[in-house]
Design a protein around this motif. Structure first.
Motif, PDB file in Angstrom:
ATOM      1  N   MET A  24      53.091  25.904  49.173  1.00 41.37           N
ATOM      2  CA  MET A  24      52.226  26.789  48.913  1.00 41.37           C
ATOM      3  C   MET A  24      50.974  26.649  49.792  1.00 41.37           C
ATOM      4  SD  MET A  24      52.174  26.115  44.827  1.00 41.37           S
ATOM      5  CE  MET A  24      51.609  27.306  43.859  1.00 41.37           C
ATOM      6  N   SER A  25      49.958  27.655  49.952  1.00 43.70           N
ATOM      7  CA  SER A  25      48.701  27.549  50.607  1.00 43.70           C
ATOM      8  C   SER A  25      48.169  26.363  49.937  1.00 43.70           C
ATOM      9  CB  SER A  25      47.981  28.905  50.454  1.00 43.70           C
ATOM     10  OG  SER A  25      47.723  29.054  49.357  1.00 43.70           O
ATOM     11  N   LEU A  26      47.147  25.726  50.346  1.00 37.45           N
ATOM     12  CA  LEU A  26      46.404  24.372  50.011  1.00 37.45           C
ATOM     13  C   LEU A  26      47.250  23.351  49.616  1.00 37.45           C
ATOM     14  CD1 LEU A  26      43.433  26.261  48.108  1.00 37.45           C
ATOM     15  CD2 LEU A  26      43.395  25.618  50.402  1.00 37.45           C
ATOM     16  N   TRP A  30      45.240  19.855  43.974  1.00 39.83           N
ATOM     17  CA  TRP A  30      45.302  19.765  42.587  1.00 39.83           C
ATOM     18  C   TRP A  30      44.560  21.144  42.305  1.00 39.83           C
ATOM     19  CZ3 TRP A  30      48.173  17.048  39.235  1.00 39.83           C
ATOM     20  CH2 TRP A  30      49.139  15.875  39.843  1.00 39.83           C
ATOM     21  N   GLU A  31      45.112  21.661  41.129  1.00 41.35           N
ATOM     22  CA  GLU A  31      44.384  22.948  40.659  1.00 41.35           C
ATOM     23  C   GLU A  31      44.784  22.796  39.304  1.00 41.35           C
ATOM     24  OE1 GLU A  31      46.197  26.089  42.647  1.00 41.35           O
ATOM     25  OE2 GLU A  31      47.969  26.152  41.131  1.00 41.35           O
ATOM     26  N   PHE A  32      43.700  24.004  38.591  1.00 43.63           N
ATOM     27  CA  PHE A  32      44.106  24.543  37.299  1.00 43.63           C
ATOM     28  C   PHE A  32      45.070  25.769  37.598  1.00 43.63           C
ATOM     29  CE2 PHE A  32      39.775  22.914  37.078  1.00 43.63           C
ATOM     30  CZ  PHE A  32      39.936  21.735  35.987  1.00 43.63           C
ATOM     31  N   PRO A  33      46.271  25.568  36.701  1.00 41.91           N
ATOM     32  CA  PRO A  33      47.233  26.784  36.972  1.00 41.91           C
ATOM     33  C   PRO A  33      46.599  28.022  36.844  1.00 41.91           C
ATOM     34  CG  PRO A  33      47.950  25.132  35.180  1.00 41.91           C
ATOM     35  CD  PRO A  33      46.589  24.588  35.754  1.00 41.91           C
ATOM     36  N   GLY A  35      46.546  32.459  38.857  1.00 37.90           N
ATOM     37  CA  GLY A  35      46.928  33.065  40.114  1.00 37.90           C
ATOM     38  C   GLY A  35      45.887  34.098  40.200  1.00 37.90           C
ATOM     39  N   LYS A  36      46.353  35.016  41.241  1.00 34.23           N
ATOM     40  CA  LYS A  36      45.643  36.345  41.713  1.00 34.23           C
ATOM     41  C   LYS A  36      45.645  37.324  40.519  1.00 34.23           C
ATOM     42  CE  LYS A  36      46.566  35.362  46.484  1.00 34.23           C
ATOM     43  NZ  LYS A  36      47.885  35.142  47.089  1.00 34.23           N
ATOM     44  N   ILE A  37      44.591  38.070  40.290  1.00 29.43           N
ATOM     45  CA  ILE A  37      44.686  39.379  39.287  1.00 29.43           C
ATOM     46  C   ILE A  37      45.428  40.335  39.915  1.00 29.43           C
ATOM     47  CG2 ILE A  37      43.270  40.628  37.999  1.00 29.43           C
ATOM     48  CD1 ILE A  37      40.912  38.469  38.092  1.00 29.43           C
ATOM     49  N   SER A  71      33.881  29.889  50.099  1.00 26.46           N
ATOM     50  CA  SER A  71      34.764  30.270  51.404  1.00 26.46           C
ATOM     51  C   SER A  71      35.605  29.146  51.866  1.00 26.46           C
ATOM     52  CB  SER A  71      33.492  30.679  52.209  1.00 26.46           C
ATOM     53  OG  SER A  71      33.014  31.983  51.727  1.00 26.46           O
ATOM     54  N   TYR A  72      36.824  29.445  51.770  1.00 25.95           N
ATOM     55  CA  TYR A  72      37.739  28.522  52.807  1.00 25.95           C
ATOM     56  C   TYR A  72      37.608  28.939  54.124  1.00 25.95           C
ATOM     57  CZ  TYR A  72      39.748  26.773  48.403  1.00 25.95           C
ATOM     58  OH  TYR A  72      40.046  26.112  47.114  1.00 25.95           O
ATOM     59  N   PRO A  73      38.192  28.145  55.093  1.00 23.89           N
ATOM     60  CA  PRO A  73      38.033  28.685  56.411  1.00 23.89           C
ATOM     61  C   PRO A  73      38.796  29.979  56.705  1.00 23.89           C
ATOM     62  CG  PRO A  73      38.420  26.414  56.323  1.00 23.89           C
ATOM     63  CD  PRO A  73      38.517  26.782  54.939  1.00 23.89           C
ATOM     64  N   ALA A 115      37.302  24.674  45.775  1.00 23.99           N
ATOM     65  CA  ALA A 115      36.762  25.658  45.056  1.00 23.99           C
ATOM     66  C   ALA A 115      36.801  25.153  43.681  1.00 23.99           C
ATOM     67  CB  ALA A 115      37.540  26.912  45.084  1.00 23.99           C
ATOM     68  N   ASP A 116      37.770  24.314  43.125  1.00 23.89           N
ATOM     69  CA  ASP A 116      37.727  23.820  41.813  1.00 23.89           C
ATOM     70  C   ASP A 116      36.386  22.661  41.576  1.00 23.89           C
ATOM     71  OD1 ASP A 116      40.259  24.903  42.336  1.00 23.89           O
ATOM     72  OD2 ASP A 116      40.693  24.444  40.478  1.00 23.89           O
ATOM     73  N   ILE A 117      35.897  22.251  42.571  1.00 22.52           N
ATOM     74  CA  ILE A 117      35.113  20.986  42.178  1.00 22.52           C
ATOM     75  C   ILE A 117      33.904  21.318  41.338  1.00 22.52           C
ATOM     76  CG2 ILE A 117      33.546  19.399  43.201  1.00 22.52           C
ATOM     77  CD1 ILE A 117      36.000  19.176  45.317  1.00 22.52           C
TER      78      ILE A 117
HETATM   79  N1  LIG Z   1      45.995  29.119  40.722  1.00 22.39           N
HETATM   80  C1  LIG Z   1      45.012  28.407  41.236  1.00 22.39           C
HETATM   81  N2  LIG Z   1      44.713  28.856  42.503  1.00 22.39           N
HETATM   82  C2  LIG Z   1      43.600  28.265  43.082  1.00 22.39           C
HETATM   83  C3  LIG Z   1      42.819  27.250  42.438  1.00 22.39           C
HETATM   84  N3  LIG Z   1      41.888  26.824  43.316  1.00 22.39           N
HETATM   85  C4  LIG Z   1      42.180  27.409  44.465  1.00 22.39           C
HETATM   86  O1  LIG Z   1      41.191  27.526  45.654  1.00 22.39           O
HETATM   87  N4  LIG Z   1      43.025  28.651  44.321  1.00 22.39           N
HETATM   88  C5  LIG Z   1      43.454  29.288  45.398  1.00 22.39           C
HETATM   89  C6  LIG Z   1      45.106  28.784  45.966  1.00 22.39           C
HETATM   90  C7  LIG Z   1      45.433  30.200  46.292  1.00 22.39           C
HETATM   91  O2  LIG Z   1      45.048  30.512  47.777  1.00 22.39           O
HETATM   92  C8  LIG Z   1      44.757  31.140  45.475  1.00 22.39           C
HETATM   93  C9  LIG Z   1      45.652  31.698  44.162  1.00 22.39           C
HETATM   94  O3  LIG Z   1      46.689  32.283  44.498  1.00 22.39           O
HETATM   95  P1  LIG Z   1      48.021  31.857  43.691  1.00 22.39           P
HETATM   96  O4  LIG Z   1      48.277  30.776  42.999  1.00 22.39           O
HETATM   97  O5  LIG Z   1      48.605  33.093  43.511  1.00 22.39           O
HETATM   98  O6  LIG Z   1      48.864  31.425  45.173  1.00 22.39           O
HETATM   99  P2  LIG Z   1      50.127  31.805  46.093  1.00 22.39           P
HETATM  100  O7  LIG Z   1      50.672  30.865  46.428  1.00 22.39           O
HETATM  101  O8  LIG Z   1      50.660  33.137  45.494  1.00 22.39           O
HETATM  102  O9  LIG Z   1      49.107  32.127  47.348  1.00 22.39           O
HETATM  103  P3  LIG Z   1      49.741  32.652  48.861  1.00 22.39           P
HETATM  104  O10 LIG Z   1      49.884  31.302  49.276  1.00 22.39           O
HETATM  105  O11 LIG Z   1      50.828  33.423  48.443  1.00 22.39           O
HETATM  106  O12 LIG Z   1      48.519  33.415  49.255  1.00 22.39           O
HETATM  107  O13 LIG Z   1      43.851  30.436  44.947  1.00 22.39           O
HETATM  108  C10 LIG Z   1      43.109  26.974  41.110  1.00 22.39           C
HETATM  109  O14 LIG Z   1      42.495  26.224  40.440  1.00 22.39           O
HETATM  110  N5  LIG Z   1      44.259  27.577  40.508  1.00 22.39           N
END
Ligand SMILES: Nc1nc2c([nH]c(=O)n2[C@H]2C[C@H](O)[C@@H](COP(=O)(O)OP(=O)(O)OP(=O)(O)O)O2)c(=O)[nH]1
Length: 126
Positions: A24-26, A30-33, A35-37, A71-73, A115-117
């Motif tokens: 995945m990206s990043l 660790w994150e809270f589950p 995704g994109k709206i 803002s991520y890079p 972004a979660d901090i």
């Molecule tokens: N679900 C989730 N995403 C987060 C969090 N914090 C944070 O920076 N993100 C970022 C990671 C992803 O770039 C985006 C969420 O998209 P997604 O979960 O649908 O990720 P994805 O793998 O489909 O994204 P992509 O790589 O396909 O662009 O938000 C978080 O707490 N939860």
């Protein structure tokens, strides 16, 4: 800017957190589950859909917390947190590397997506 909802899932007094997979990206953050709206989707519908897809669980959506803009890079995100209560479903990880159930005081130990901090700091008081 992408809009992402994420869920602070309460299960028996603990919080369920997930680690992003290597693919995945990043990666491995660790994150809270969540995704994109998607277009035409409400934030609450998005939370329910993502938690079913990613974890196979159903939840009761309780409270919207303050969104974070970060803002991520290479992209900018509006991250919208919701407190939810676990209702049913065996946890099945469909995308993540692993999950943990932690006390709120243990959350800051993890290597969070940046972004979660502010959200982790915000939920110290829930
Ligand atoms: N679900 C989730 N995403 C987060 C969090 N914090 C944070 O920076 N993100 C970022 C990671 C992803 O770039 C985006 C969420 O998209 P997604 O979960 O649908 O990720 P994805 O793998 O489909 O994204 P992509 O790589 O396909 O662009 O938000 C978080 O707490 N939860």
């Amino acid at each position: 800017m992408i809009e992402v909802v994420c869920a602070i899932i309460k299960i028996n007094g603990k919080i369920l957190v997930t680690q992003r997979s290597e693919k995945m990206s990043l990666p491995l953050k660790w994150e809270f589950p969540g995704g994109k709206i998607e277009s035409e989707e409400t934030e609450v519908d998005c939370i329910r859909r993502e938690l079913k897809e990613e974890l196979n669980i159903d939840v009761d959506v309780q409270e919207r917390l303050d969104p974070v803009v970060y803002s991520y890079p290479d992209f900018k995100i509006k991250l919208i947190p919701y407190v939810v209560k676990y209702i049913s479903g065996n946890i099945i990880l469909n995308e993540h590397a692993q999950y943990k159930l932690l006390n709120i005081s243990e959350l800051l130990i993890l290597d969070w997506a940046e972004a979660d901090i502010p959200i982790v700091n915000q939920i110290k008081t829930i």
